[in-house]
Design an enzyme around this catalytic site. Sequence first.
Site, PDB file in Angstrom:
ATOM      1  N   ASP A  11     -11.212-135.660 -61.290  1.00  0.00           N
ATOM      2  CA  ASP A  11     -10.453-134.595 -61.931  1.00  0.00           C
ATOM      3  C   ASP A  11      -9.560-135.187 -63.031  1.00  0.00           C
ATOM      4  OD1 ASP A  11      -9.145-132.121 -62.306  1.00  0.00           O
ATOM      5  OD2 ASP A  11      -7.580-132.700 -60.874  1.00  0.00           O
ATOM      6  N   ASP A  13      -6.425-133.360 -64.820  1.00  0.00           N
ATOM      7  CA  ASP A  13      -4.995-133.050 -64.754  1.00  0.00           C
ATOM      8  C   ASP A  13      -4.379-133.520 -63.445  1.00  0.00           C
ATOM      9  OD1 ASP A  13      -4.587-131.669 -67.252  1.00  0.00           O
ATOM     10  OD2 ASP A  13      -5.904-130.126 -66.438  1.00  0.00           O
TER      11      ASP A  13
END
Lengths: 177, 177
Positions: A11, A13
């Site tokens: 991922d 963020d």
Amino acid sequence: MGETRKRIAIDMDEVMADTLGKMLECYNRDYSDTLTIEHLHGKKLRHVAKCGGEVSKYFDDPLFLRDLKVLPDSREVIRELQGRYEIFIASAAMEVPASFAAKYEWLKEHFDFIPSTHIVFCGDKSIINADYLIDDHAYQFERFRGQGILYTACHNVEETRYPRVNNWREVAEMFLK
Amino acid sequence: MGETRKRIAIDMDEVMADTLGKMLECYNRDYSDTLTIEHLHGKKLRHVAKCGGEVSKYFDDPLFLRDLKVLPDSREVIRELQGRYEIFIASAAMEVPASFAAKYEWLKEHFDFIPSTHIVFCGDKSIINADYLIDDHAYQFERFRGQGILYTACHNVEETRYPRVNNWREVAEMFLK
């Protein structure tokens, strides 16, 4: 070779990029507040911000995500992981369509060793075909076919269902030993 | 429910959207040529265009993809498929980063029944975790974990390794009977 190496999806963020750090900076400036990471233990910023859910307005600015700081050691460890695993970046970018270009450019600037073929902008990450997913959102693991690895963020400290890593040194420890 | 239904991932360009139609239109206009789909049997446009590989320059215009025509019956059949399958749209958008916004807006305009959580912009589609992938590019099936279904396009007519559909009525026939 790509067929035999295990695959790790990562991922962006709060895992590679310090999104919360910039949110806090903008919020404190605009609302004359002095919130820090410590105020957010077990909570999301919108739960403690004076303006509530309105803090998410920062995402409306297409450039908000363009100059995020790279989280410590993420670049070095991901580059090392790439030697032993097939690495994909999987960002839930569909939540903020205005951010596509900024996210892509940020990746190209800071993680230029990740080929475009291995970048994924999606929503529901159960569509990701990988052996591991390193993410700060536990809900993304519920239908994920591989093993979810929870990357610690303020909002997930109470979550206990998944293996956890607190920083990129711990990711290296888990995958490169 | 989402867990038990089979999953179909669907490509956008040349499967849902008439990308080639618009390319031909722009190319014929700019190069005073009269190429039609029939001239492209077994070939790509760049192999027969006077300007060669330069035809791909049309993709540099961020708006090029915004007003593509919807391919016949795709909307109706995809909506029907959604009743029985979990549908994801999977576009190799990373090849043309300038096109993210236009692709997303096009989908929202013409396929508003597809939730944003089920839209994926990627490169290498082996990252897609689905039972079926309907795509006009056979190379995307090579590492795909499910069954590839080849959607006929000029450039793939010689390909024989995968089940083929020539139009959306045939997709309905395959999946809804």
